[in-house]
Design a protein around this motif. Structure first.
Motif, PDB file in Angstrom:
ATOM      1  N   ASP A 105       4.144  -2.514  -0.412  1.00  0.00           N
ATOM      2  CA  ASP A 105       2.740  -2.837  -0.669  1.00  0.00           C
ATOM      3  C   ASP A 105       2.146  -1.848  -1.674  1.00  0.00           C
ATOM      4  OD1 ASP A 105      -0.246  -2.779   0.012  1.00  0.00           O
ATOM      5  OD2 ASP A 105       0.529  -4.462   1.197  1.00  0.00           O
ATOM      6  N   SER A 106       1.293  -2.325  -2.580  1.00  0.00           N
ATOM      7  CA  SER A 106       0.797  -1.430  -3.621  1.00  0.00           C
ATOM      8  C   SER A 106      -0.130  -0.357  -3.058  1.00  0.00           C
ATOM      9  CB  SER A 106       0.083  -2.222  -4.703  1.00  0.00           C
ATOM     10  OG  SER A 106      -1.123  -2.722  -4.195  1.00  0.00           O
ATOM     11  N   THR A 107      -0.890  -0.704  -2.022  1.00  0.00           N
ATOM     12  CA  THR A 107      -1.751   0.308  -1.404  1.00  0.00           C
ATOM     13  C   THR A 107      -0.901   1.406  -0.799  1.00  0.00           C
ATOM     14  OG1 THR A 107      -3.272  -1.435  -0.793  1.00  0.00           O
ATOM     15  CG2 THR A 107      -3.586   0.688   0.269  1.00  0.00           C
ATOM     16  N   ILE A 108       0.179   0.995  -0.137  1.00  0.00           N
ATOM     17  CA  ILE A 108       1.060   1.974   0.484  1.00  0.00           C
ATOM     18  C   ILE A 108       1.699   2.860  -0.572  1.00  0.00           C
ATOM     19  CG2 ILE A 108       3.174   2.255   1.831  1.00  0.00           C
ATOM     20  CD1 ILE A 108       2.398  -0.101   3.461  1.00  0.00           C
ATOM     21  N   ALA A 109       2.185   2.229  -1.625  1.00  0.00           N
ATOM     22  CA  ALA A 109       2.824   2.996  -2.688  1.00  0.00           C
ATOM     23  C   ALA A 109       1.833   3.985  -3.282  1.00  0.00           C
ATOM     24  CB  ALA A 109       3.335   2.049  -3.771  1.00  0.00           C
ATOM     25  N   ASN A 144      -0.459   6.878   9.161  1.00  0.00           N
ATOM     26  CA  ASN A 144       0.718   6.037   9.360  1.00  0.00           C
ATOM     27  C   ASN A 144       1.474   5.784   8.070  1.00  0.00           C
ATOM     28  OD1 ASN A 144       0.531   5.750  12.122  1.00  0.00           O
ATOM     29  ND2 ASN A 144      -0.898   4.045  11.964  1.00  0.00           N
ATOM     30  N   ILE A 145       0.746   5.768   6.965  1.00  0.00           N
ATOM     31  CA  ILE A 145       1.424   5.560   5.686  1.00  0.00           C
ATOM     32  C   ILE A 145       2.153   6.818   5.238  1.00  0.00           C
ATOM     33  CG2 ILE A 145       1.096   5.139   3.223  1.00  0.00           C
ATOM     34  CD1 ILE A 145      -1.096   3.142   3.964  1.00  0.00           C
ATOM     35  N   VAL A 146       1.449   7.974   5.254  1.00  0.00           N
ATOM     36  CA  VAL A 146       2.116   9.173   4.744  1.00  0.00           C
ATOM     37  C   VAL A 146       3.271   9.605   5.641  1.00  0.00           C
ATOM     38  CG1 VAL A 146       0.195  10.078   3.372  1.00  0.00           C
ATOM     39  CG2 VAL A 146       0.426  10.768   5.767  1.00  0.00           C
ATOM     40  N   SER A 147       3.172   9.307   6.933  1.00  0.00           N
ATOM     41  CA  SER A 147       4.257   9.720   7.825  1.00  0.00           C
ATOM     42  C   SER A 147       5.455   8.785   7.714  1.00  0.00           C
ATOM     43  CB  SER A 147       3.771   9.754   9.267  1.00  0.00           C
ATOM     44  OG  SER A 147       3.500   8.432   9.688  1.00  0.00           O
ATOM     45  N   GLY A 148       5.259   7.673   7.001  1.00  0.00           N
ATOM     46  CA  GLY A 148       6.365   6.740   6.836  1.00  0.00           C
ATOM     47  C   GLY A 148       6.517   5.755   7.985  1.00  0.00           C
TER      48      GLY A 148
END
Lengths: 181, 245
Positions: free
Chosen positions: A2-6, A55-59
């Protein structure tokens, strides 16, 4: 991905402001329909943005099946329900329940008193340790990135610095513990 | 230093980067060395505390962004809203003819010309003799409107990110005045549907838009609503209705 996640993985906390602004009005307008005050709504939205970020930065989160907005709304909704449950005022929130996917709750970290003491010690510890540890443990930056950010020559020197910082933090924390007794 | 070595081991254990053998060896040591176990417990608390401190820092940042955003929302629109309400309470029945139109046989055109003129700017009147120091887009838009430069005012009103019912009323008027009633119609409809305070004016100008567009039937329909509302525009509406029938 996902672009937001990236985007958040690449830019870290720099991307947080945009993420916050992106769905703020929609969320506030949505939940205030269910008898929340504007302040409650803001607290819930902030918690939602932070949870998504963590949750995103922790993977833990690599795919957003239903999109950022739905995800934020779902966490925010949980937060609102939690607040309402705590005050026993669930009336009027029925509409909040449906149509959103289940998402993990905000991660609880432990005894608040103890956490607060660590935070105080972290302040005493000063820089660059405080930043290094927060970047590593909260923002989940790699030692390589941290070495670049804090101007260490090598990843290994950042790593050694991290151990030193932890040892000093622990010493402060234990002194503090004794002082508290 | 021994301590740092142990910390290295403990953090590797916590992060799950030890190999199977290393992990087993470490866990055996944990059982036999209470100090090591204590250190592991401390590290777990420290890690949580660091995360908590960083989370609070982020929350404070979001709160900062939030304060900025709410400030913008609160000050401006609150001012605007009060002003709009005051403005709307004075319904100005503008009866002078709109613009000098070329003679037309069409009754709708005639009625339009006889009964409508652009709604006076009561939101941000241009100060006569004063200096136009307010360079905001909104101020520029109203200034263009006052100067009857409707092409310009349309562009400026359209470019405003936040269009409240006040802006829409004048945008609709600008379209109508520039001879595009078909563009004015949806704008006035929006003012009526989505907002409260300028309904009366918007309905009147919606009727005007239909007249200008030559749609007598629609104009009558709207004019009947105006009459039913029974306020400032009622008598005018009745006269037009009579002439249309």
């Amino acid at each position: 991905m996902d672009s937001t996640i990236a985007n958040i993985r690449a830019e870290g906390k720099e991307a947080l402001a945009d993420l916050y602004k992106s769905h703020r009005s929609a969320f506030l307008n949505w939940v205030t329909k269910f008898g929340c005050t504007r302040d409650e709504a803001k607290d819930a939205y902030q918690a939602a943005v932070l949870a998504l970020y963590e949750n995103i930065v922790s993977g833990k989160l690599t795919v957003l099946n239903s999109g950022v907005k739905t995800y934020l709304f779902a966490i925010g909704r949980n937060k609102i329900l939690e607040m309402k449950r705590a005050t026993g005022k669930l009336l009027g929130t029925e509409g909040l329940e449906n149509s959103l996917p289940d998402v993990p709750e905000e991660e609880g970290l432990g005894d608040p008193q103890q956490l607060k003491r660590v935070a105080l010690c972290l302040e005493k510890l000063g820089e660059p340790c405080a930043t290094l540890l927060k970047e590593f443990y909260y923002h989940c930056r790699s030692l390589e990135e941290i070495a670049r950010q804090l101007d260490y020559k090598t990843t290994d020197s950042a790593k050694n610095q991290k151990y030193k910082c932890l040892a000093r933090l622990r010493k402060l924390f234990n002194e503090e513990k004794i002082a508290f007794r | 230093m021994e301590e740092e070595k142990d910390i290295a081991l403990i953090t590797a254990y916590m992060e799950g980067t030890l190999s199977g053998n290393e992990k087993n060896a470490f866990e055996q040591r944990l059982n036999s060395e209470p100090d090591l176990k204590q250190m592991l417990d401390d590290m777990t608390v420290l890690k949580a505390g660091i995360r908590q401190a960083a989370r609070e820092e982020m929350r404070a940042q979001l709160q900062g962004i939030e304060s900025e955003l709410s400030e913008k929302e609160n000050i401006k629109p609150a001012w605007n809203k009060t002003w709009l309400k005051v403005a709307a309470s004075i319904t100005i029945v503008a009866v002078a003819s709109w613009l000098l139109l070329p003679n037309s046989d069409k009754i709708t055109d005639q009625l339009f010309a006889e009964n409508f003129e652009p709604y006076p700017n009561i939101i941000m009147p241009t100060v006569r003799g004063g200096q136009d120091t307010d360079s905001s887009l909104m101020a520029q838009a109203y200034r263009a409107y006052d100067q009857q430069d409707f092409t310009k005012s349309i562009g400026l009103f359209e470019s405003l990110e936040k269009k409240d019912e006040g802006v829409l009323l004048y945008l609709g008027n600008s379209y109508l005045a520039s001879g595009s009633p078909e563009k004015a119609i949806p704008v006035f409809e929006k003012v009526i549907m989505d907002y409260e305070i300028f309904d009366e004016q918007a309905e009147w100008y919606l009727a005007g838009s239909y007249l200008k567009a030559g749609d007598a039937e629609k104009a009558k329909e709207v004019l009947r609503n105006v009459t039913a509302r029974g306020r400032s525009y009622k008598s005018r509406a009745e006269i037009i209705l009579k002439k249309l029938n």
